[in-house]
Scaffold this motif. Structure first.
Motif, PDB file in Angstrom:
ATOM      1  N   GLY A  96       0.817  -1.202   0.000  1.00 39.80           N
ATOM      2  CA  GLY A  96       0.000   0.000   0.000  1.00 39.80           C
ATOM      3  C   GLY A  96       0.855   1.259   0.000  1.00 39.80           C
ATOM      4  N   ALA A  97       1.984   1.196  -0.694  1.00 41.93           N
ATOM      5  CA  ALA A  97       2.929   2.315  -0.705  1.00 41.93           C
ATOM      6  C   ALA A  97       2.983   2.965  -2.083  1.00 41.93           C
ATOM      7  CB  ALA A  97       4.326   1.812  -0.323  1.00 41.93           C
ATOM      8  N   THR A  98       3.207   4.259  -2.101  1.00 39.81           N
ATOM      9  CA  THR A  98       3.404   4.965  -3.360  1.00 39.81           C
ATOM     10  C   THR A  98       4.732   4.521  -3.965  1.00 39.81           C
ATOM     11  OG1 THR A  98       4.572   6.809  -2.340  1.00 39.81           O
ATOM     12  CG2 THR A  98       2.154   6.991  -2.501  1.00 39.81           C
ATOM     13  N   SER A  99       4.893   4.720  -5.254  1.00 37.16           N
ATOM     14  CA  SER A  99       6.117   4.266  -5.906  1.00 37.16           C
ATOM     15  C   SER A  99       7.361   4.979  -5.359  1.00 37.16           C
ATOM     16  CB  SER A  99       6.023   4.426  -7.423  1.00 37.16           C
ATOM     17  OG  SER A  99       5.810   5.770  -7.766  1.00 37.16           O
ATOM     18  N   SER A 100       7.245   6.251  -5.035  1.00 34.86           N
ATOM     19  CA  SER A 100       8.421   6.956  -4.508  1.00 34.86           C
ATOM     20  C   SER A 100       8.772   6.455  -3.105  1.00 34.86           C
ATOM     21  CB  SER A 100       8.197   8.469  -4.493  1.00 34.86           C
ATOM     22  OG  SER A 100       7.129   8.813  -3.646  1.00 34.86           O
ATOM     23  N   ARG A 101       7.766   6.214  -2.297  1.00 36.00           N
ATOM     24  CA  ARG A 101       8.007   5.708  -0.932  1.00 36.00           C
ATOM     25  C   ARG A 101       8.582   4.292  -0.988  1.00 36.00           C
ATOM     26  NH1 ARG A 101       9.636   8.124   2.907  1.00 36.00           N
ATOM     27  NH2 ARG A 101       9.232   7.201   4.891  1.00 36.00           N
ATOM     28  N   LEU A 102       8.013   3.467  -1.878  1.00 38.46           N
ATOM     29  CA  LEU A 102       8.503   2.099  -2.026  1.00 38.46           C
ATOM     30  C   LEU A 102       9.952   2.111  -2.498  1.00 38.46           C
ATOM     31  CD1 LEU A 102       7.848  -0.957  -2.009  1.00 38.46           C
ATOM     32  CD2 LEU A 102       7.282  -0.696  -4.426  1.00 38.46           C
ATOM     33  N   SER A 103      10.257   2.966  -3.461  1.00 38.24           N
ATOM     34  CA  SER A 103      11.616   3.072  -3.982  1.00 38.24           C
ATOM     35  C   SER A 103      12.587   3.431  -2.863  1.00 38.24           C
ATOM     36  CB  SER A 103      11.660   4.115  -5.091  1.00 38.24           C
ATOM     37  OG  SER A 103      12.973   4.272  -5.558  1.00 38.24           O
ATOM     38  N   PHE A 104      12.195   4.339  -1.993  1.00 43.01           N
ATOM     39  CA  PHE A 104      13.018   4.737  -0.846  1.00 43.01           C
ATOM     40  C   PHE A 104      13.338   3.517   0.026  1.00 43.01           C
ATOM     41  CE2 PHE A 104      12.966   5.795   3.699  1.00 43.01           C
ATOM     42  CZ  PHE A 104      14.091   6.605   3.786  1.00 43.01           C
ATOM     43  N   HIS A 105      12.305   2.736   0.353  1.00 43.01           N
ATOM     44  CA  HIS A 105      12.504   1.573   1.225  1.00 43.01           C
ATOM     45  C   HIS A 105      13.325   0.488   0.539  1.00 43.01           C
ATOM     46  CE1 HIS A 105      10.114   3.063   4.495  1.00 43.01           C
ATOM     47  NE2 HIS A 105       9.024   3.169   3.744  1.00 43.01           N
ATOM     48  N   LEU A 106      13.043   0.213  -0.726  1.00 38.21           N
ATOM     49  CA  LEU A 106      13.789  -0.824  -1.451  1.00 38.21           C
ATOM     50  C   LEU A 106      15.263  -0.436  -1.606  1.00 38.21           C
ATOM     51  CD1 LEU A 106      11.118  -1.816  -4.102  1.00 38.21           C
ATOM     52  CD2 LEU A 106      12.009  -3.279  -2.273  1.00 38.21           C
ATOM     53  N   THR A 107      15.517   0.830  -1.858  1.00 41.27           N
ATOM     54  CA  THR A 107      16.898   1.290  -1.961  1.00 41.27           C
ATOM     55  C   THR A 107      17.625   1.108  -0.633  1.00 41.27           C
ATOM     56  OG1 THR A 107      16.349   2.886  -3.687  1.00 41.27           O
ATOM     57  CG2 THR A 107      18.361   3.308  -2.439  1.00 41.27           C
ATOM     58  N   HIS A 108      16.956   1.428   0.456  1.00 42.62           N
ATOM     59  CA  HIS A 108      17.546   1.259   1.787  1.00 42.62           C
ATOM     60  C   HIS A 108      17.879  -0.212   2.035  1.00 42.62           C
ATOM     61  CE1 HIS A 108      18.185   3.352   5.668  1.00 42.62           C
ATOM     62  NE2 HIS A 108      18.034   2.145   6.166  1.00 42.62           N
ATOM     63  N   LEU A 109      16.955  -1.100   1.701  1.00 42.89           N
ATOM     64  CA  LEU A 109      17.175  -2.535   1.898  1.00 42.89           C
ATOM     65  C   LEU A 109      18.276  -3.066   0.987  1.00 42.89           C
ATOM     66  CD1 LEU A 109      13.458  -3.657   2.222  1.00 42.89           C
ATOM     67  CD2 LEU A 109      15.207  -3.774   4.021  1.00 42.89           C
ATOM     68  N   GLU A 110      18.319  -2.544  -0.227  1.00 45.63           N
ATOM     69  CA  GLU A 110      19.357  -2.992  -1.156  1.00 45.63           C
ATOM     70  C   GLU A 110      20.738  -2.536  -0.694  1.00 45.63           C
ATOM     71  OE1 GLU A 110      19.577  -3.859  -5.876  1.00 45.63           O
ATOM     72  OE2 GLU A 110      18.470  -2.076  -5.257  1.00 45.63           O
ATOM     73  N   HIS A 111      20.850  -1.312  -0.205  1.00 44.70           N
ATOM     74  CA  HIS A 111      22.128  -0.820   0.318  1.00 44.70           C
ATOM     75  C   HIS A 111      22.575  -1.622   1.537  1.00 44.70           C
ATOM     76  CE1 HIS A 111      22.935   2.500  -2.339  1.00 44.70           C
ATOM     77  NE2 HIS A 111      21.691   2.928  -2.196  1.00 44.70           N
ATOM     78  N   ALA A 112      21.633  -2.119   2.311  1.00 51.40           N
ATOM     79  CA  ALA A 112      21.968  -2.945   3.476  1.00 51.40           C
ATOM     80  C   ALA A 112      22.281  -4.383   3.074  1.00 51.40           C
ATOM     81  CB  ALA A 112      20.813  -2.924   4.478  1.00 51.40           C
ATOM     82  N   GLY A 113      22.089  -4.715   1.795  1.00 55.68           N
ATOM     83  CA  GLY A 113      22.406  -6.055   1.301  1.00 55.68           C
ATOM     84  C   GLY A 113      21.345  -7.092   1.549  1.00 55.68           C
ATOM     85  N   LEU A 114      20.141  -6.669   1.944  1.00 56.59           N
ATOM     86  CA  LEU A 114      19.092  -7.629   2.292  1.00 56.59           C
ATOM     87  C   LEU A 114      18.189  -7.996   1.124  1.00 56.59           C
ATOM     88  CD1 LEU A 114      18.134  -6.140   5.750  1.00 56.59           C
ATOM     89  CD2 LEU A 114      19.615  -8.104   5.264  1.00 56.59           C
ATOM     90  N   VAL A 115      18.158  -7.174   0.095  1.00 50.18           N
ATOM     91  CA  VAL A 115      17.401  -7.496  -1.126  1.00 50.18           C
ATOM     92  C   VAL A 115      18.292  -7.210  -2.322  1.00 50.18           C
ATOM     93  CG1 VAL A 115      15.166  -6.955  -0.055  1.00 50.18           C
ATOM     94  CG2 VAL A 115      16.306  -5.238  -1.448  1.00 50.18           C
ATOM     95  N   GLN A 116      17.944  -7.822  -3.420  1.00 49.53           N
ATOM     96  CA  GLN A 116      18.657  -7.589  -4.667  1.00 49.53           C
ATOM     97  C   GLN A 116      17.635  -7.330  -5.763  1.00 49.53           C
ATOM     98  OE1 GLN A 116      21.001 -11.014  -4.307  1.00 49.53           O
ATOM     99  NE2 GLN A 116      19.412 -12.454  -4.872  1.00 49.53           N
ATOM    100  N   SER A 117      18.063  -6.589  -6.773  1.00 43.52           N
ATOM    101  CA  SER A 117      17.150  -6.251  -7.857  1.00 43.52           C
ATOM    102  C   SER A 117      17.729  -6.699  -9.179  1.00 43.52           C
ATOM    103  CB  SER A 117      16.895  -4.742  -7.886  1.00 43.52           C
ATOM    104  OG  SER A 117      18.096  -4.048  -8.158  1.00 43.52           O
ATOM    105  N   ARG A 118      16.823  -6.896 -10.131  1.00 45.23           N
ATOM    106  CA  ARG A 118      17.235  -7.227 -11.490  1.00 45.23           C
ATOM    107  C   ARG A 118      16.156  -6.745 -12.445  1.00 45.23           C
ATOM    108  NH1 ARG A 118      15.182 -11.601  -9.180  1.00 45.23           N
ATOM    109  NH2 ARG A 118      13.741 -12.942 -10.298  1.00 45.23           N
TER     110      ARG A 118
END
Length: 118
Positions: free
Chosen positions: A43-65
């Motif tokens: 239930g998150a806006t795309s900008s808010r989701l992007s913020f959270h996903l970027t934070h998780l990716e920088h912490a090494g907990l998620v990866q994107s492709r």
């Protein structure tokens, strides 16, 4: 995993939405999920989701492709396992009963076991 990495990971997980995203991606399996599907589930806006996903990716907990026109995110299982191992590494100190509840919780995982090679 070292202490700095563990602190980064725990810091990222200390926010409700990010914790929910990681749990969602763990459930989704190695294929992960498209960013839009994650956004709908959270239930998150795309900008808010992007913020959270970027934070998780920088912490090494998620990866994107990239997957066509979308970006798929998946849990970084090795990093998550490393975090658990870091936290539990010295738990027993000669008393295995101390670690039994944690080991039992992980053993109860509904993960499929690989089929033996034919």
């Amino acid at each position: 995993m070292d202490e700095t990495q563990a602190l980064d990971a725990l810091g990222a997980l200390s926010q409700e939405t990010r914790l929910r995203i990681v749990r969602l991606l763990v459930t989704a399996g190695p294929e992960g999920m498209a960013a839009g599907v994650i956004g709908e589930a959270m239930g998150a806006t795309s900008s808010r989701l992007s913020f959270h996903l970027t934070h998780l990716e920088h912490a090494g907990l998620v990866q994107s492709r990239r997957d066509g026109r979308s970006i798929r995110y998946s849990a970084a299982y090795e990093a998550l396992s490393g975090l658990i191992a870091f936290l539990m590494r010295d738990c027993c100190q000669g008393h295995p009963d101390v670690c039994t509840p944690a080991v039992a919780a992980l053993s109860a995982c509904a993960c499929p076991t690989p089929e033996p090679a034919a």
